[in-house]
Design a protein around this motif. Structure first.
Motif, PDB file in Angstrom:
ATOM      1  N   LEU A   1       0.824  -1.210   0.000  1.00  0.00           N
ATOM      2  CA  LEU A   1       0.000   0.000   0.000  1.00  0.00           C
ATOM      3  C   LEU A   1       0.859   1.261   0.000  1.00  0.00           C
ATOM      4  CD1 LEU A   1      -2.989   0.836   0.111  1.00  0.00           C
ATOM      5  CD2 LEU A   1      -2.781   0.904   2.584  1.00  0.00           C
ATOM      6  N   LEU A   2       1.841   1.320   0.881  1.00  0.00           N
ATOM      7  CA  LEU A   2       2.679   2.521   0.989  1.00  0.00           C
ATOM      8  C   LEU A   2       3.607   2.689  -0.207  1.00  0.00           C
ATOM      9  CD1 LEU A   2       3.679   2.354   4.749  1.00  0.00           C
ATOM     10  CD2 LEU A   2       2.188   4.030   3.677  1.00  0.00           C
TER      11      LEU A   2
ATOM     12  N   PHE B   1     -16.426   1.546   0.792  1.00  0.00           N
ATOM     13  CA  PHE B   1     -15.284   2.439   0.957  1.00  0.00           C
ATOM     14  C   PHE B   1     -14.098   2.005   0.084  1.00  0.00           C
ATOM     15  CE2 PHE B   1     -17.753   3.041   4.838  1.00  0.00           C
ATOM     16  CZ  PHE B   1     -17.941   4.398   4.763  1.00  0.00           C
ATOM     17  N   TYR B   2     -13.981   0.719  -0.164  1.00  0.00           N
ATOM     18  CA  TYR B   2     -12.953   0.272  -1.109  1.00  0.00           C
ATOM     19  C   TYR B   2     -13.292   0.746  -2.526  1.00  0.00           C
ATOM     20  CZ  TYR B   2     -11.044  -2.697   2.553  1.00  0.00           C
ATOM     21  OH  TYR B   2     -10.489  -3.154   3.712  1.00  0.00           O
ATOM     22  N   ALA B   3     -14.595   0.763  -2.840  1.00  0.00           N
ATOM     23  CA  ALA B   3     -15.019   1.266  -4.150  1.00  0.00           C
ATOM     24  C   ALA B   3     -14.711   2.754  -4.266  1.00  0.00           C
ATOM     25  CB  ALA B   3     -16.508   1.015  -4.350  1.00  0.00           C
ATOM     26  N   ILE B   4     -14.883   3.496  -3.178  1.00  0.00           N
ATOM     27  CA  ILE B   4     -14.556   4.927  -3.188  1.00  0.00           C
ATOM     28  C   ILE B   4     -13.061   5.119  -3.398  1.00  0.00           C
ATOM     29  CG2 ILE B   4     -14.469   7.007  -1.755  1.00  0.00           C
ATOM     30  CD1 ILE B   4     -17.120   6.010  -0.476  1.00  0.00           C
ATOM     31  N   ALA B   5     -12.247   4.304  -2.737  1.00  0.00           N
ATOM     32  CA  ALA B   5     -10.795   4.391  -2.918  1.00  0.00           C
ATOM     33  C   ALA B   5     -10.419   4.053  -4.359  1.00  0.00           C
ATOM     34  CB  ALA B   5     -10.075   3.463  -1.943  1.00  0.00           C
ATOM     35  N   ALA B   6     -11.055   3.043  -4.931  1.00  0.00           N
ATOM     36  CA  ALA B   6     -10.772   2.686  -6.325  1.00  0.00           C
ATOM     37  C   ALA B   6     -11.167   3.822  -7.261  1.00  0.00           C
ATOM     38  CB  ALA B   6     -11.510   1.401  -6.702  1.00  0.00           C
ATOM     39  N   ALA B   7     -12.300   4.464  -6.973  1.00  0.00           N
ATOM     40  CA  ALA B   7     -12.729   5.594  -7.802  1.00  0.00           C
ATOM     41  C   ALA B   7     -11.745   6.748  -7.702  1.00  0.00           C
ATOM     42  CB  ALA B   7     -14.124   6.045  -7.384  1.00  0.00           C
TER      43      ALA B   7
ATOM     44  N   LEU C   1      -8.582   6.465  -7.232  1.00  0.00           N
ATOM     45  CA  LEU C   1      -7.416   6.090  -8.035  1.00  0.00           C
ATOM     46  C   LEU C   1      -7.680   6.325  -9.519  1.00  0.00           C
ATOM     47  CD1 LEU C   1      -6.234   2.852  -6.220  1.00  0.00           C
ATOM     48  CD2 LEU C   1      -5.274   5.142  -6.074  1.00  0.00           C
ATOM     49  N   VAL C   2      -8.914   6.093  -9.944  1.00  0.00           N
ATOM     50  CA  VAL C   2      -9.283   6.394 -11.323  1.00  0.00           C
ATOM     51  C   VAL C   2      -9.172   7.901 -11.561  1.00  0.00           C
ATOM     52  CG1 VAL C   2     -11.204   6.400 -12.970  1.00  0.00           C
ATOM     53  CG2 VAL C   2     -10.721   4.356 -11.615  1.00  0.00           C
ATOM     54  N   VAL C   3      -9.622   8.701 -10.592  1.00  0.00           N
ATOM     55  CA  VAL C   3      -9.509  10.156 -10.710  1.00  0.00           C
ATOM     56  C   VAL C   3      -8.044  10.564 -10.813  1.00  0.00           C
ATOM     57  CG1 VAL C   3      -9.844  12.328  -9.455  1.00  0.00           C
ATOM     58  CG2 VAL C   3     -11.698  10.680  -9.592  1.00  0.00           C
TER      59      VAL C   3
ATOM     60  N   GLY D   1      -5.415  10.249   0.025  1.00  0.00           N
ATOM     61  CA  GLY D   1      -6.766   9.969   0.516  1.00  0.00           C
ATOM     62  C   GLY D   1      -7.156   8.517   0.310  1.00  0.00           C
ATOM     63  N   ALA D   2      -6.811   7.963  -0.846  1.00  0.00           N
ATOM     64  CA  ALA D   2      -7.124   6.558  -1.119  1.00  0.00           C
ATOM     65  C   ALA D   2      -6.357   5.638  -0.183  1.00  0.00           C
ATOM     66  CB  ALA D   2      -6.814   6.223  -2.575  1.00  0.00           C
ATOM     67  N   VAL D   3      -5.085   5.937   0.039  1.00  0.00           N
ATOM     68  CA  VAL D   3      -4.270   5.103   0.933  1.00  0.00           C
ATOM     69  C   VAL D   3      -4.824   5.148   2.363  1.00  0.00           C
ATOM     70  CG1 VAL D   3      -2.010   4.950   2.047  1.00  0.00           C
ATOM     71  CG2 VAL D   3      -2.158   5.179  -0.414  1.00  0.00           C
TER      72      VAL D   3
END
Length: 127
Positions: free
Chosen positions: A51-52, A106-112, A114-116, A81-83
């Protein structure tokens, strides 16, 4: 003039970011020596390292595409923010325990996010 195959030296800020990530990874290992409240397994360390260092590697690759500091800050903030979202959600869960299925959102939000960050990298002005 710098030869095209010559690599540029790392800036102090980049070195500080990599050292901070290493320190974050070493902190639980040190804490485990002094207290029984911190119990990490090898898979916990592997997850944190991926992750880091994965996010820092992504930031390095993306930040090389643009000289504009505003774009770098936007991409860095998005990745950070995603991390943080993934780290907190994996550690204790945001809604109840980490096993609650609602936390998958919340994992979906983190994935989104990363797309951003990827879209920002594509749209960023080139060097």
């Amino acid at each position: 003039m710098i030869h095209p195959t010559t690599t540029r030296p790392m800036s102090r800020l980049k070195i500080a970011m990599w050292l901070a990530a290493a320190a974050l990874l070493l902190a639980p290992a040190v804490a485990m020596r002094f207290t029984t409240e911190v119990v990490w397994t090898a898979s916990d360390f592997a997850f944190a390292a991926i992750l880091l260092f994965g996010s820092l590697t992504a930031f390095e690759l993306v930040s090389r595409r643009t000289p504009a500091m505003a774009w770098r800050l936007a991409i860095g903030a998005t990745l950070l923010g995603a991390v943080l979202l993934v780290w907190v959600n994996a550690a204790v869960g945001i809604d109840g325990s980490e096993d609650n299925p609602v936390n998958l959102v919340f994992y979906a939000i983190a994935a989104a996010s990363l797309v951003v960050a990827g879209v920002l990298a594509i749209k960023a002005p080139r060097r």
